[in-house]
Design an enzyme around this catalytic site. Structure first.
Site, short mmCIF file in Angstrom:
data_model
loop_
_atom_site.label_atom_id
_atom_site.label_comp_id
_atom_site.label_asym_id
_atom_site.label_seq_id
_atom_site.Cartn_x
_atom_site.Cartn_y
_atom_site.Cartn_z
N ASP A 70 0.82 -1.21 0.00
CA ASP A 70 0.00 0.00 0.00
C ASP A 70 0.85 1.27 0.00
O ASP A 70 0.48 2.28 -0.60
CB ASP A 70 -0.93 0.01 1.22
CG ASP A 70 -2.09 -0.97 1.06
OD1 ASP A 70 -2.40 -1.34 -0.09
OD2 ASP A 70 -2.69 -1.36 2.07
N GLY A 71 2.01 1.22 0.67
CA GLY A 71 2.88 2.39 0.69
C GLY A 71 3.36 2.76 -0.71
O GLY A 71 3.41 3.94 -1.07
N SER A 191 -6.47 1.70 12.77
CA SER A 191 -5.59 1.35 13.89
C SER A 191 -5.85 2.22 15.10
O SER A 191 -5.52 1.84 16.23
CB SER A 191 -4.13 1.48 13.46
OG SER A 191 -3.80 2.82 13.16
#
Length: 333
Positions: A70-71, A191
């Site tokens: 994803d980064g 998160s």
């Protein structure tokens, strides 16, 4: 007309280098012209990618293929933002929530791309405006996942005031505040205890980080709303704003951040029509044993068909001819 694909990958990872060589060969064999992105992308707050987009030929590309997690996809989004060119992610990372194919599916992904067998899905972005003390004009940036205001010093929290649609809502001390899109709800906001929002819900989220307040719950607002955050003068330390974990700007006390829906969505090439629920189950390895709905029915049907095939194979093996097909008798006897 020649079709072109630009590849973005994480060049520092050995597995990415191997995948890159395979992707180039697969694409060239399928008739594509291939471009490689080999430059670092800007991490300065704002959008300063115009020259790089032109140099890399983004506008002339059918898709930008991303090899990574994803980064890496968020890095590639800096290239395609504002161009309308879709991203096709091949996951080489851990979760790969934004990716559309896994590493072992690279060949199939190229074949689907060559056959125009994909759809394009738009994901909304945030427009982020920052007004610093002593400056009249705001600095403008954007984010696909989230814009996060956090304390700059580990040992000192920040004091913030939160507003929605031009009206004050609350103020508190905290470690930070995450403002995200529905796409980003499964990233930093998740998160921090925020809700998971399905990507077809046109909404924005605000999730406080370790807030010292009784009223500091996650908020969900509609697409026409605006979040505002002010870094109060009584803050014990400065803050920092980060967009998608990359583009950052320092926030001294007295800074103001406004977040609203952006006008230039990011486009994602999709190979699967599976619902978002299936993606959640797959990416987070969620337990679904005991579910008695459609999935259980499909599994039971597959098991029944398998049992029938096994029984037929056993019966055929018991026949004198061993189950081999025989030629028809020309006399009909």
């Amino acid at each position: 007309m020649t079709r072109r694909v630009l590849i973005v990958t994480h060049g520092g990872r050995p597995e990415a280098v191997v995948a890159l060589h395979e992707a180039v060969k697969e694409l060239q064999d399928a008739g594509f012209e291939v471009g490689l992105h080999d430059d670092d992308l800007a991490e300065t707050f704002g959008d300063h990618m115009a020259q790089l987009r032109t140099r890399e030929g983004v506008a002339e590309s059918e898709v930008v293929m991303v090899l990574g997690g994803d980064g890496t996809i968020l890095r590639a989004a800096e290239l395609t933002h504002g161009t309308g060119v879709p991203l096709l992610g091949v996951n080489l990372g851990h979760v790969g929530f934004l990716a559309e194919a896994e590493r072992e599916g690279l060949h199939a992904a190229v074949q689907r791309l060559a056959a125009h067998d994909y759809v394009v899905e738009e994901r909304g972005v945030l427009e982020v405006r920052v007004t610093l003390p002593g400056e009249d004009e705001p600095r403008v940036g954007w984010a696909l996942n989230e814009a996060t205001v956090e304390k700059a010093s580990r040992e000192r929290m920040i004091e913030v005031a939160i507003g929605v649609d031009g009206r004050p809502l609350s103020s508190f001390g905290c470690d930070g505040v995450v403002m995200s899109t529905a796409t980003g709800s499964t990233a930093h906001a998740f998160s921090a205890g925020g809700p998971i929002v399905w990507p077809d819900v046109d909404a924005m989220l605000l999730v406080p980080l370790a807030a010292h307040a009784l009223f500091a719950r996650p908020l969900v607002v509609g697409p026409s709303s605006t979040f505002a955050l002010e870094l109060l003068q009584r803050s014990a330390g400065p803050g920092v704003l980060t967009c998608d974990g990359r583009r950052r700007i320092d926030l001294p006390a007295g800074s103001r951040v406004e977040v609203r829906r952006g006008d230039s969505p990011i486009r994602l090439a999709r190979l699967s029509t599976a619902p978002f629920t299936d993606r959640l189950v797959s990416k987070f390895s969620l337990p679904v044993v005991g579910w008695r709905g459609r999935v259980a029915e499909d599994a039971a049907e597959a098991a029944r068909v398998a049992r029938q095939a096994a029984t037929a194979a056993v019966d055929a093996a018991k026949r004198p001819d061993g189950g081999r097909p025989t030629a028809p008798d020309p006399k009909g006897e």
